[in-house]
Design a protein around this motif. Sequence first.
Motif, mmCIF file in Angstrom:
data_model
loop_
_atom_site.group_PDB
_atom_site.id
_atom_site.type_symbol
_atom_site.label_atom_id
_atom_site.label_comp_id
_atom_site.label_asym_id
_atom_site.label_seq_id
_atom_site.Cartn_x
_atom_site.Cartn_y
_atom_site.Cartn_z
ATOM 1 N N TYR A 1 91.708 22.046 3.919
ATOM 2 C CA TYR A 1 90.416 22.333 4.526
ATOM 3 C C TYR A 1 89.460 21.212 4.155
ATOM 4 N N ASP A 2 88.811 20.632 5.160
ATOM 5 C CA ASP A 2 87.839 19.555 4.962
ATOM 6 C C ASP A 2 86.482 20.055 5.451
ATOM 7 N N ASP A 3 85.511 20.128 4.545
ATOM 8 C CA ASP A 3 84.199 20.646 4.947
ATOM 9 C C ASP A 3 83.292 19.569 5.537
ATOM 10 N N LYS A 4 83.826 18.332 5.660
ATOM 11 C CA LYS A 4 83.127 17.206 6.296
ATOM 12 C C LYS A 4 81.944 16.678 5.483
ATOM 13 N N VAL A 5 81.776 17.158 4.273
ATOM 14 C CA VAL A 5 80.712 16.616 3.417
ATOM 15 C C VAL A 5 81.283 16.171 2.071
ATOM 16 N N ALA B 1 80.381 26.239 -4.287
ATOM 17 C CA ALA B 1 81.047 27.538 -4.294
ATOM 18 C C ALA B 1 80.337 28.517 -3.373
ATOM 19 N N ALA B 2 79.012 28.511 -3.395
ATOM 20 C CA ALA B 2 78.239 29.425 -2.553
ATOM 21 C C ALA B 2 78.429 29.106 -1.075
ATOM 22 N N VAL B 3 78.441 27.809 -0.727
ATOM 23 C CA VAL B 3 78.620 27.399 0.668
ATOM 24 C C VAL B 3 80.007 27.796 1.174
ATOM 25 N N LEU B 4 81.043 27.514 0.369
ATOM 26 C CA LEU B 4 82.412 27.834 0.785
ATOM 27 C C LEU B 4 82.610 29.335 0.944
ATOM 28 N N SER B 5 81.995 30.113 0.058
ATOM 29 C CA SER B 5 82.174 31.566 0.126
ATOM 30 C C SER B 5 81.557 32.161 1.385
ATOM 31 N N LYS B 6 80.581 31.446 1.986
ATOM 32 C CA LYS B 6 79.917 31.929 3.198
ATOM 33 C C LYS B 6 80.448 31.250 4.464
ATOM 34 N N SER B 7 81.484 30.417 4.307
ATOM 35 C CA SER B 7 81.970 29.625 5.438
ATOM 36 C C SER B 7 82.778 30.417 6.443
#
Length: 321
Positions: A275-279, A296-302
Amino acid sequence: MSYLEATNDLYRDAALTPEVGLCCTTNPIWQFPGLSIPKIMQDMNYGCGSTVAAQDLVNNPKVLYVGVGGGMELLQFSYFSRQKGGVTGVDVVDEMLEASRQNFKVAEEENDWFRSDFVNLVKGDALNLPIEDGSIDVAAQNCLFNIFKTEDLKKAISEMYRVLKPHGRLVMSDPTCEQPMNDELRNDDRLRALCLSGSIPMKDYIKALTDAGFGTIEIRARKSYRVLSPNHYPTDELIYIESIEIAAIKDPMPEDGPCIFTGKTAIYYGDDDYYDDKVGHVLVQNQPLAVCDKTAAVLSKSGEPFHISESTWHYNGGGCC
């Protein structure tokens, strides 16, 4: 007498008559090949953790240590910076500087690689460091800054920030406390000097660092330290104090706030290989990646399949940022 004068008096006595475990825990003494730490230095180990980490000390760094104690950590830093004046020790107490100077003579006898001129001992104040701007790779203090009251703490941290090079590291160990303390405890100068009643919550400690401009914070250890019990101290409830080891890195402050590592990891378990979040974060299928709390917070809401661990309060690099 001010609380700083009370602190200086306490450590003046500790320099003249070493007192094992005076204010802090007896921490494991990190040993390295070919390093012998004199017993007198171990007896004068007035710290609540360790600020010596090999990953910080590459390429003969210029090191600053504030509050010299018996010189143990200065000797350990010298192991990684074997050059004249590679390590600078600053202390406001003449007797502590002299004790370290004498202890280095013992260290020279026990270590054929060590020379006393590897360490430059300087009288100075943590609130007004006699050090040039941007001249230090690694700055450290052990169980000192918790003694300072709010405005002095801010000043001490800003001084460390000032003397560090870009991407330099401030490595610290201090007691912290999540419970409120009454005014009698807070205003007891001796208890503050003993590294007890100046302890503040970890979030406040971290905020003082990020307010100074440090863009990356690493929590490297969090462990039991002391209790203040009603039968021994002026408190109606049992107060639990922990000690932490923490590194604050002089990275540019990200636009979305500091990167704070508390030991969380993310594991991607989706159908793709990665998985690549592009950032800048690439997570390989079913492989843990250390992540800062913000990531962690961003990934958990992705909406993607991630397992995000709880904070372990232990982080030694190799993470997302």
